[in-house]
Scaffold this motif. Structure first.
Motif, PDB file in Angstrom:
ATOM      1  N   MET A   1       0.818  -1.199   0.000  1.00  0.00           N
ATOM      2  CA  MET A   1       0.000   0.000   0.000  1.00  0.00           C
ATOM      3  C   MET A   1       0.865   1.269   0.000  1.00  0.00           C
ATOM      4  O   MET A   1       0.534   2.245  -0.656  1.00  0.00           O
ATOM      5  CB  MET A   1      -0.921  -0.042   1.219  1.00  0.00           C
ATOM      6  CG  MET A   1      -1.875   1.107   1.275  1.00  0.00           C
ATOM      7  SD  MET A   1      -2.980   1.028  -0.139  1.00  0.00           S
ATOM      8  CE  MET A   1      -4.059   2.333   0.207  1.00  0.00           C
ATOM      9  N   TYR A   2       1.978   1.234   0.758  1.00  0.00           N
ATOM     10  CA  TYR A   2       2.851   2.403   0.813  1.00  0.00           C
ATOM     11  C   TYR A   2       3.461   2.715  -0.552  1.00  0.00           C
ATOM     12  O   TYR A   2       3.647   3.867  -0.913  1.00  0.00           O
ATOM     13  CB  TYR A   2       3.959   2.211   1.851  1.00  0.00           C
ATOM     14  CG  TYR A   2       3.473   2.273   3.269  1.00  0.00           C
ATOM     15  CD1 TYR A   2       2.955   3.453   3.796  1.00  0.00           C
ATOM     16  CD2 TYR A   2       3.536   1.149   4.092  1.00  0.00           C
ATOM     17  CE1 TYR A   2       2.503   3.521   5.098  1.00  0.00           C
ATOM     18  CE2 TYR A   2       3.089   1.209   5.396  1.00  0.00           C
ATOM     19  CZ  TYR A   2       2.572   2.387   5.892  1.00  0.00           C
ATOM     20  OH  TYR A   2       2.129   2.454   7.185  1.00  0.00           O
ATOM     21  N   ARG A   3       3.768   1.664  -1.306  1.00  0.00           N
ATOM     22  CA  ARG A   3       4.331   1.894  -2.642  1.00  0.00           C
ATOM     23  C   ARG A   3       3.310   2.578  -3.547  1.00  0.00           C
ATOM     24  O   ARG A   3       3.642   3.484  -4.295  1.00  0.00           O
ATOM     25  CB  ARG A   3       4.795   0.585  -3.262  1.00  0.00           C
ATOM     26  CG  ARG A   3       5.413   0.811  -4.615  1.00  0.00           C
ATOM     27  CD  ARG A   3       5.911  -0.437  -5.255  1.00  0.00           C
ATOM     28  NE  ARG A   3       6.417  -0.095  -6.578  1.00  0.00           N
ATOM     29  CZ  ARG A   3       7.032  -0.927  -7.348  1.00  0.00           C
ATOM     30  NH1 ARG A   3       7.265  -2.160  -6.959  1.00  0.00           N
ATOM     31  NH2 ARG A   3       7.449  -0.550  -8.535  1.00  0.00           N
ATOM     32  N   VAL A   4       2.069   2.163  -3.477  1.00  0.00           N
ATOM     33  CA  VAL A   4       1.009   2.783  -4.271  1.00  0.00           C
ATOM     34  C   VAL A   4       0.861   4.250  -3.871  1.00  0.00           C
ATOM     35  O   VAL A   4       0.743   5.134  -4.735  1.00  0.00           O
ATOM     36  CB  VAL A   4      -0.325   2.015  -4.105  1.00  0.00           C
ATOM     37  CG1 VAL A   4      -1.475   2.777  -4.740  1.00  0.00           C
ATOM     38  CG2 VAL A   4      -0.209   0.618  -4.700  1.00  0.00           C
ATOM     39  N   LEU A  63       7.267   7.271   2.249  1.00  0.00           N
ATOM     40  CA  LEU A  63       6.376   6.198   1.800  1.00  0.00           C
ATOM     41  C   LEU A  63       7.154   5.084   1.112  1.00  0.00           C
ATOM     42  O   LEU A  63       6.837   3.904   1.280  1.00  0.00           O
ATOM     43  CB  LEU A  63       5.288   6.765   0.878  1.00  0.00           C
ATOM     44  CG  LEU A  63       4.253   7.654   1.565  1.00  0.00           C
ATOM     45  CD1 LEU A  63       3.411   8.390   0.523  1.00  0.00           C
ATOM     46  CD2 LEU A  63       3.380   6.852   2.505  1.00  0.00           C
ATOM     47  N   ARG A  64       8.170   5.442   0.341  1.00  0.00           N
ATOM     48  CA  ARG A  64       8.997   4.420  -0.324  1.00  0.00           C
ATOM     49  C   ARG A  64       9.754   3.588   0.712  1.00  0.00           C
ATOM     50  O   ARG A  64       9.815   2.361   0.601  1.00  0.00           O
ATOM     51  CB  ARG A  64       9.957   5.055  -1.311  1.00  0.00           C
ATOM     52  CG  ARG A  64       9.251   5.702  -2.476  1.00  0.00           C
ATOM     53  CD  ARG A  64       9.956   5.513  -3.812  1.00  0.00           C
ATOM     54  NE  ARG A  64       9.167   6.176  -4.842  1.00  0.00           N
ATOM     55  CZ  ARG A  64       8.156   5.610  -5.480  1.00  0.00           C
ATOM     56  NH1 ARG A  64       7.818   4.380  -5.227  1.00  0.00           N
ATOM     57  NH2 ARG A  64       7.485   6.277  -6.412  1.00  0.00           N
ATOM     58  N   VAL A  65      10.335   4.246   1.697  1.00  0.00           N
ATOM     59  CA  VAL A  65      11.045   3.522   2.748  1.00  0.00           C
ATOM     60  C   VAL A  65      10.075   2.623   3.520  1.00  0.00           C
ATOM     61  O   VAL A  65      10.392   1.468   3.823  1.00  0.00           O
ATOM     62  CB  VAL A  65      11.782   4.511   3.682  1.00  0.00           C
ATOM     63  CG1 VAL A  65      12.309   3.816   4.927  1.00  0.00           C
ATOM     64  CG2 VAL A  65      12.923   5.200   2.932  1.00  0.00           C
ATOM     65  N   ALA A  66       8.880   3.115   3.829  1.00  0.00           N
ATOM     66  CA  ALA A  66       7.879   2.314   4.540  1.00  0.00           C
ATOM     67  C   ALA A  66       7.451   1.089   3.731  1.00  0.00           C
ATOM     68  O   ALA A  66       7.072   0.069   4.301  1.00  0.00           O
ATOM     69  CB  ALA A  66       6.656   3.170   4.881  1.00  0.00           C
ATOM     70  N   SER A  67       7.550   1.197   2.392  1.00  0.00           N
ATOM     71  CA  SER A  67       7.172   0.057   1.554  1.00  0.00           C
ATOM     72  C   SER A  67       8.327  -0.907   1.329  1.00  0.00           C
ATOM     73  O   SER A  67       8.164  -1.915   0.650  1.00  0.00           O
ATOM     74  CB  SER A  67       6.656   0.550   0.193  1.00  0.00           C
ATOM     75  OG  SER A  67       7.727   1.006  -0.605  1.00  0.00           O
ATOM     76  N   GLY A  68       9.500  -0.580   1.897  1.00  0.00           N
ATOM     77  CA  GLY A  68      10.657  -1.463   1.728  1.00  0.00           C
ATOM     78  C   GLY A  68      11.554  -1.063   0.574  1.00  0.00           C
ATOM     79  O   GLY A  68      12.542  -1.737   0.302  1.00  0.00           O
ATOM     80  N   GLN A  69      11.216   0.014  -0.129  1.00  0.00           N
ATOM     81  CA  GLN A  69      12.050   0.494  -1.217  1.00  0.00           C
ATOM     82  C   GLN A  69      13.075   1.470  -0.662  1.00  0.00           C
ATOM     83  O   GLN A  69      12.953   1.961   0.452  1.00  0.00           O
ATOM     84  CB  GLN A  69      11.207   1.213  -2.281  1.00  0.00           C
ATOM     85  CG  GLN A  69      10.206   0.332  -2.987  1.00  0.00           C
ATOM     86  CD  GLN A  69       9.411   1.166  -3.984  1.00  0.00           C
ATOM     87  OE1 GLN A  69       8.840   2.185  -3.624  1.00  0.00           O
ATOM     88  NE2 GLN A  69       9.388   0.710  -5.217  1.00  0.00           N
ATOM     89  N   ALA A  70      14.063   1.768  -1.489  1.00  0.00           N
ATOM     90  CA  ALA A  70      15.059   2.770  -1.112  1.00  0.00           C
ATOM     91  C   ALA A  70      14.510   4.151  -1.454  1.00  0.00           C
ATOM     92  O   ALA A  70      13.881   4.335  -2.491  1.00  0.00           O
ATOM     93  CB  ALA A  70      16.362   2.528  -1.867  1.00  0.00           C
ATOM     94  N   GLY A  71      14.741   5.099  -0.584  1.00  0.00           N
ATOM     95  CA  GLY A  71      14.408   6.485  -0.896  1.00  0.00           C
ATOM     96  C   GLY A  71      15.515   7.069  -1.754  1.00  0.00           C
ATOM     97  O   GLY A  71      16.392   6.351  -2.235  1.00  0.00           O
ATOM     98  N   TYR A  72      15.488   8.358  -1.952  1.00  0.00           N
ATOM     99  CA  TYR A  72      16.546   9.014  -2.716  1.00  0.00           C
ATOM    100  C   TYR A  72      16.885  10.339  -2.058  1.00  0.00           C
ATOM    101  O   TYR A  72      16.101  10.902  -1.322  1.00  0.00           O
ATOM    102  CB  TYR A  72      16.141   9.218  -4.181  1.00  0.00           C
ATOM    103  CG  TYR A  72      14.876  10.008  -4.408  1.00  0.00           C
ATOM    104  CD1 TYR A  72      14.897  11.394  -4.482  1.00  0.00           C
ATOM    105  CD2 TYR A  72      13.649   9.365  -4.555  1.00  0.00           C
ATOM    106  CE1 TYR A  72      13.739  12.115  -4.691  1.00  0.00           C
ATOM    107  CE2 TYR A  72      12.489  10.081  -4.763  1.00  0.00           C
ATOM    108  CZ  TYR A  72      12.534  11.455  -4.836  1.00  0.00           C
ATOM    109  OH  TYR A  72      11.392  12.168  -5.039  1.00  0.00           O
ATOM    110  N   SER A  73      18.086  10.799  -2.337  1.00  0.00           N
ATOM    111  CA  SER A  73      18.500  12.085  -1.775  1.00  0.00           C
ATOM    112  C   SER A  73      18.206  13.177  -2.791  1.00  0.00           C
ATOM    113  O   SER A  73      18.003  12.905  -3.967  1.00  0.00           O
ATOM    114  CB  SER A  73      19.989  12.075  -1.438  1.00  0.00           C
ATOM    115  OG  SER A  73      20.741  11.889  -2.616  1.00  0.00           O
ATOM    116  N   GLY A  74      18.168  14.410  -2.329  1.00  0.00           N
ATOM    117  CA  GLY A  74      17.879  15.528  -3.224  1.00  0.00           C
ATOM    118  C   GLY A  74      16.396  15.686  -3.423  1.00  0.00           C
ATOM    119  O   GLY A  74      15.580  15.094  -2.719  1.00  0.00           O
TER     120      GLY A  74
END
Length: 123
Positions: A1-4, A63-74
């Motif tokens: 759900m967080y990824r969506v 939200l990306r981090v909560a979904s298990g994905q990597a976030g990004y800087s900038g």
């Protein structure tokens, strides 16, 4: 759900940027739209001039981090748009140029709108 939700924030962010850049020309067609567009383009230009990151960027990252994905800087522009538009990294000069571009495009659009208003009222 967080990824969506992160993807939804991404789409909203992109649409907001498109509105900031081109909304003045939409206001030429629909003048009442200017009341929504002027604060949006002022915010977009301010973010570029001040070197800030739009609040939607950390929201998407969280939200990306909560979904298990990597976030990004900038920022959003630096991560998604600049690699397409500019192959190098976002510099302060590019940020100022982007802010000036937003102002210039919208100055043209609103000058056009103001030129058309007297013609419309005479009809």
């Amino acid at each position: 759900m967080y990824r969506v939700l992160a993807d939804l924030v991404l789409v909203v962010h992109f649409l907001f940027i498109a509105f900031v850049v081109a909304g003045g020309f939409a206001a030429v067609r629909w003048p009442r739209l200017a009341w929504a567009h002027i604060p949006c383009f002022a915010w977009g230009a301010l973010i570029e001039f001040a070197g800030w990151i739009c609040p939607l960027t950390p929201l998407e990252n969280d939200l990306r981090v909560a979904s298990g994905q990597a976030g990004y800087s900038g920022g959003f522009i630096e991560h998604y748009l600049l690699p397409v538009i500019y192959p190098g990294a976002l510099t302060r000069e590019i940020q100022i140029w982007l802010g000036l571009s937003v102002l210039a495009l919208n100055a043209v659009a609103y000058a056009w709108l103001l030129f058309r208003l007297p013609a419309r009222s005479g009809r």
